[in-house]
Scaffold this motif. Structure first.
Motif, PDB file in Angstrom:
ATOM      1  N   LEU A 184       7.214 -24.274   8.887  1.00 33.82           N
ATOM      2  CA  LEU A 184       6.029 -23.593   9.400  1.00 33.82           C
ATOM      3  C   LEU A 184       6.057 -22.208   8.770  1.00 33.82           C
ATOM      4  CD1 LEU A 184       3.584 -23.657  11.375  1.00 33.82           C
ATOM      5  CD2 LEU A 184       5.061 -22.479  13.025  1.00 33.82           C
ATOM      6  N   PRO A 185       5.342 -22.007   7.667  1.00 35.81           N
ATOM      7  CA  PRO A 185       5.500 -20.765   6.910  1.00 35.81           C
ATOM      8  C   PRO A 185       5.054 -19.535   7.685  1.00 35.81           C
ATOM      9  CG  PRO A 185       3.679 -22.081   6.052  1.00 35.81           C
ATOM     10  CD  PRO A 185       4.365 -22.929   7.070  1.00 35.81           C
ATOM     11  N   LEU A 186       5.589 -18.405   7.278  1.00 33.65           N
ATOM     12  CA  LEU A 186       5.160 -17.139   7.863  1.00 33.65           C
ATOM     13  C   LEU A 186       3.720 -16.850   7.473  1.00 33.65           C
ATOM     14  CD1 LEU A 186       8.086 -14.585   7.427  1.00 33.65           C
ATOM     15  CD2 LEU A 186       7.476 -15.929   9.432  1.00 33.65           C
ATOM     16  N   PHE A 187       3.090 -15.984   8.244  1.00 37.63           N
ATOM     17  CA  PHE A 187       1.754 -15.496   7.901  1.00 37.63           C
ATOM     18  C   PHE A 187       1.807 -13.978   7.778  1.00 37.63           C
ATOM     19  CE2 PHE A 187       2.041 -16.113  12.536  1.00 37.63           C
ATOM     20  CZ  PHE A 187       1.818 -14.821  12.983  1.00 37.63           C
ATOM     21  N   SER A 188       0.763 -13.438   7.199  1.00 35.46           N
ATOM     22  CA  SER A 188       0.662 -11.986   7.087  1.00 35.46           C
ATOM     23  C   SER A 188       0.267 -11.387   8.429  1.00 35.46           C
ATOM     24  CB  SER A 188      -0.393 -11.609   6.047  1.00 35.46           C
ATOM     25  OG  SER A 188      -0.694 -10.220   6.126  1.00 35.46           O
ATOM     26  N   ASN A 189       0.994 -10.351   8.868  1.00 36.43           N
ATOM     27  CA  ASN A 189       0.570  -9.660  10.090  1.00 36.43           C
ATOM     28  C   ASN A 189      -0.293  -8.452   9.766  1.00 36.43           C
ATOM     29  OD1 ASN A 189       2.486  -7.957   9.062  1.00 36.43           O
ATOM     30  ND2 ASN A 189       3.738  -7.825  10.904  1.00 36.43           N
ATOM     31  N   ILE A 190      -0.724  -8.369   8.507  1.00 37.07           N
ATOM     32  CA  ILE A 190      -1.692  -7.345   8.079  1.00 37.07           C
ATOM     33  C   ILE A 190      -2.970  -8.062   7.664  1.00 37.07           C
ATOM     34  CG2 ILE A 190      -2.169  -5.421   6.515  1.00 37.07           C
ATOM     35  CD1 ILE A 190       0.164  -4.826   8.331  1.00 37.07           C
ATOM     36  N   PRO A 191      -3.967  -8.147   8.538  1.00 28.74           N
ATOM     37  CA  PRO A 191      -5.214  -8.815   8.143  1.00 28.74           C
ATOM     38  C   PRO A 191      -5.970  -7.998   7.109  1.00 28.74           C
ATOM     39  CG  PRO A 191      -5.455  -7.787  10.306  1.00 28.74           C
ATOM     40  CD  PRO A 191      -4.016  -7.626   9.917  1.00 28.74           C
ATOM     41  N   ILE A 192      -6.809  -8.662   6.338  1.00 32.16           N
ATOM     42  CA  ILE A 192      -7.581  -7.964   5.310  1.00 32.16           C
ATOM     43  C   ILE A 192      -8.652  -7.114   5.979  1.00 32.16           C
ATOM     44  CG2 ILE A 192      -9.152  -8.267   3.364  1.00 32.16           C
ATOM     45  CD1 ILE A 192      -7.617 -10.815   2.671  1.00 32.16           C
ATOM     46  N   ALA A 193      -8.611  -5.805   5.712  1.00 28.96           N
ATOM     47  CA  ALA A 193      -9.577  -4.867   6.296  1.00 28.96           C
ATOM     48  C   ALA A 193     -10.911  -5.016   5.577  1.00 28.96           C
ATOM     49  CB  ALA A 193      -9.067  -3.437   6.183  1.00 28.96           C
ATOM     50  N   MET A 194     -11.955  -5.193   6.362  1.00 30.06           N
ATOM     51  CA  MET A 194     -13.290  -5.368   5.804  1.00 30.06           C
ATOM     52  C   MET A 194     -14.075  -4.061   5.939  1.00 30.06           C
ATOM     53  SD  MET A 194     -12.779  -8.482   5.018  1.00 30.06           S
ATOM     54  CE  MET A 194     -14.389  -9.063   4.489  1.00 30.06           C
ATOM     55  N   GLY A 195     -15.178  -3.980   5.220  1.00 29.11           N
ATOM     56  CA  GLY A 195     -16.052  -2.814   5.329  1.00 29.11           C
ATOM     57  C   GLY A 195     -15.632  -1.690   4.393  1.00 29.11           C
ATOM     58  N   ALA A 196     -16.377  -0.608   4.471  1.00 30.77           N
ATOM     59  CA  ALA A 196     -16.121   0.541   3.601  1.00 30.77           C
ATOM     60  C   ALA A 196     -14.780   1.174   3.948  1.00 30.77           C
ATOM     61  CB  ALA A 196     -17.241   1.573   3.758  1.00 30.77           C
ATOM     62  N   PRO A 197     -13.974   1.523   2.927  1.00 32.40           N
ATOM     63  CA  PRO A 197     -12.671   2.143   3.204  1.00 32.40           C
ATOM     64  C   PRO A 197     -12.826   3.543   3.773  1.00 32.40           C
ATOM     65  CG  PRO A 197     -13.122   2.149   0.847  1.00 32.40           C
ATOM     66  CD  PRO A 197     -14.201   1.331   1.486  1.00 32.40           C
ATOM     67  N   GLU A 198     -11.887   3.901   4.647  1.00 31.77           N
ATOM     68  CA  GLU A 198     -11.879   5.251   5.203  1.00 31.77           C
ATOM     69  C   GLU A 198     -11.404   6.231   4.139  1.00 31.77           C
ATOM     70  OE1 GLU A 198      -9.206   4.926   8.463  1.00 31.77           O
ATOM     71  OE2 GLU A 198     -10.477   3.555   9.600  1.00 31.77           O
ATOM     72  N   LYS A 199     -11.898   7.468   4.240  1.00 26.13           N
ATOM     73  CA  LYS A 199     -11.477   8.503   3.305  1.00 26.13           C
ATOM     74  C   LYS A 199     -10.064   8.962   3.625  1.00 26.13           C
ATOM     75  CE  LYS A 199     -15.196   8.911   0.760  1.00 26.13           C
ATOM     76  NZ  LYS A 199     -15.170   8.611  -0.694  1.00 26.13           N
ATOM     77  N   TRP A 200      -9.333   9.330   2.578  1.00 25.92           N
ATOM     78  CA  TRP A 200      -7.973   9.829   2.724  1.00 25.92           C
ATOM     79  C   TRP A 200      -7.980  11.343   2.657  1.00 25.92           C
ATOM     80  CZ3 TRP A 200      -3.812   6.436   3.362  1.00 25.92           C
ATOM     81  CH2 TRP A 200      -4.125   5.078   3.210  1.00 25.92           C
ATOM     82  N   ASP A 201      -7.205  11.948   3.529  1.00 21.82           N
ATOM     83  CA  ASP A 201      -7.094  13.407   3.545  1.00 21.82           C
ATOM     84  C   ASP A 201      -5.890  13.851   2.726  1.00 21.82           C
ATOM     85  OD1 ASP A 201      -9.269  13.603   5.296  1.00 21.82           O
ATOM     86  OD2 ASP A 201      -7.969  13.296   7.043  1.00 21.82           O
ATOM     87  N   GLY A 202      -5.957  15.077   2.205  1.00 24.28           N
ATOM     88  CA  GLY A 202      -4.798  15.673   1.545  1.00 24.28           C
ATOM     89  C   GLY A 202      -4.610  15.211   0.119  1.00 24.28           C
ATOM     90  N   ALA A 203      -3.722  15.895  -0.588  1.00 19.18           N
ATOM     91  CA  ALA A 203      -3.492  15.632  -2.009  1.00 19.18           C
ATOM     92  C   ALA A 203      -2.871  14.259  -2.235  1.00 19.18           C
ATOM     93  CB  ALA A 203      -2.594  16.717  -2.598  1.00 19.18           C
ATOM     94  N   GLU A 204      -2.005  13.811  -1.293  1.00 18.25           N
ATOM     95  CA  GLU A 204      -1.304  12.542  -1.492  1.00 18.25           C
ATOM     96  C   GLU A 204      -2.269  11.372  -1.609  1.00 18.25           C
ATOM     97  OE1 GLU A 204       2.441  11.659  -1.477  1.00 18.25           O
ATOM     98  OE2 GLU A 204       2.005  13.556  -2.442  1.00 18.25           O
ATOM     99  N   GLY A 205      -3.303  11.367  -0.784  1.00  9.52           N
ATOM    100  CA  GLY A 205      -4.205  10.226  -0.771  1.00  9.52           C
ATOM    101  C   GLY A 205      -5.444  10.395  -1.631  1.00  9.52           C
ATOM    102  N   SER A 206      -5.568  11.518  -2.327  1.00  8.99           N
ATOM    103  CA  SER A 206      -6.809  11.804  -3.059  1.00  8.99           C
ATOM    104  C   SER A 206      -7.107  10.753  -4.128  1.00  8.99           C
ATOM    105  CB  SER A 206      -6.743  13.194  -3.685  1.00  8.99           C
ATOM    106  OG  SER A 206      -5.665  13.273  -4.607  1.00  8.99           O
ATOM    107  N   ALA A 207      -6.072  10.198  -4.771  1.00  9.15           N
ATOM    108  CA  ALA A 207      -6.302   9.196  -5.815  1.00  9.15           C
ATOM    109  C   ALA A 207      -6.980   7.953  -5.260  1.00  9.15           C
ATOM    110  CB  ALA A 207      -4.977   8.811  -6.467  1.00  9.15           C
TER     111      ALA A 207
END
Length: 374
Positions: A184-207
């Motif tokens: 019984l294989p494992l499944f992903s516990n991170i579902p695919i996020a739908m819709g427009a992505p949220e903006k990232w704050d700060g220099a780390e996430g700017s890319a």
């Protein structure tokens, strides 16, 4: 059907098997079944309590018994709760260390067999025992021998109608002990996020704020999710990925995200210095499941910190494959007795269609034998 799941602990985000079970229960409820969870040895509570834990759109009923409860009290509470719920099935999500700090839950399992006598039993081996190969440390071999005997006793005593494990390595280990388990294989516990992505704050996430097409044109994006272990060959991976990026006229961008340690971050920093190549690295730290999915949707490749032989029990690998991310496995953990059996299964994992890493697909596989027997 009405199914009760028995786990060790159920603190959200702190217990992998607990998180797995909660997601599975939510999927089962989505199919119209009734399911609940009993955590018999929960280290994150100091007294018994009933609560509902959120998973997606579902609120999952949970009964939590503290780890420090007396053994007889614990078993009485488990028995009483199962009798109250009147399940068609009891599903035991087995990890030896979930039910005993030293991985030898002798008293608990012996008494549990009596509690479970009136019910149909499903047994899921997330882990079976330690010391599975002759290369294991002596202490693991000694403890593992005791765990193996205990598991064989428990299986014989409760006679599960269905036995599963998540990967072909553990399937082979169980088979050598005379226990047949279906995958019984494992499944992903991170579902695919739908819709427009949220903006990232700060220099780390700017890319990550530039549009996806421009991002893919500019970067070869490589991800490392979670802990970076000392054995991971980061320098070789960086060199290989840099060559690939240069051949595509791209920059190599390495994104680290998820729960990690300062030691792990330092290992990556040291590897970048050793490689001495123009590589951009951004560190995002712990993120919500939605944010993790958004990052994975930007990745071209991920560097796995799990040995190839154990990818079948890696929730991170499952999440990456659901998101169609190529996975580089730089680690090998030689298991002489099993390597020839599990190597073909590794290729199968890589070739498994992305939709088969979803909790809904796995939940249907979980239900198939239970429905036939029921």
């Amino acid at each position: 059907m009405n199914i009760v799941f028995l786990v060790g602990g159920i603190e959200p985000g702190r217990n992998g098997v607990g998180d797995y079970t909660r997601e599975l229960v939510a999927a089962l409820e989505g199919f119209g079944h009734t399911a609940s969870i009993i955590a018999s040895h929960d280290p994150w509570v100091s007294h018994c309590r009933k609560e509902r834990q959120k998973s997606g759109q579902h609120m999952i009923p949970v009964f939590r018994i503290p780890r420090n409860a007396g053994q007889r009290e614990r078993l009485c509470l488990v028995k009483r709760e199962i009798e109250r719920l009147k399940p068609d099935w009891v599903s035991i999500q087995f990890v030896p260390y979930a039910f005993h700090q030293k991985g030898l839950p002798l008293f608990f399992l012996r008494r549990l067999t009596q509690v479970l006598q009136p019910y149909r039993i499903h047994l899921m081996f997330h882990e079976c025992w330690i010391g599975i190969t002759r290369n294991s440390p002596l202490q693991h071999l000694i403890v593992g021998a005791g765990q193996r005997q205990l598991v064989r006793y428990f299986v014989k005593s409760v006679s599960p109608a269905v036995i599963n494990t998540s990967n072909e390595l553990y399937q082979a280990v169980l088979s050598r002990a005379g226990i047949h388990g279906d995958l019984l294989p494992l499944f992903s516990n991170i579902p695919i996020a739908m819709g427009a992505p949220e903006k990232w704050d700060g220099a780390e996430g700017s890319a990550l704020n530039i549009d996806k097409i421009s991002f893919k044109r500019k970067y070869l994006a490589a991800g490392i999710f979670g802990t970076i272990y000392p054995q991971v060959d980061l320098v070789s991976a960086i060199n290989e990925l840099h060559e690939r990026a240069r051949g595509n006229n791209q920059e190599l961008l390495i994104i680290t995200f998820g729960r990690s340690s300062s030691d792990g971050e330092q290992r990556l920093a040291d590897a970048l210095v050793t490689a001495n190549l123009p590589v951009r690295n951004i560190r995002l730290g712990e993120l919500s499941a939605k944010r993790v999915s958004q990052v994975m949707q930007r990745l071209d490749v991920a560097i796995s910190c799990t040995p190839r032989q154990h990818l079948g029990k890696s929730g991170v690998f499952a999440a990456l494959r659901l998101h169609k991310v190529e996975v580089m496995a730089t680690l090998n953990d030689s298991l002489p007795e099993y390597d020839h059996m599990i190597e073909p299964s590794i290729n199968t994992l890589y070739n498994r269609p992305s939709e088969r890493w979803s909790v809904e697909w796995v939940a249907r596989r979980f239900l198939e034998p239970l429905t036939i027997i029921h």
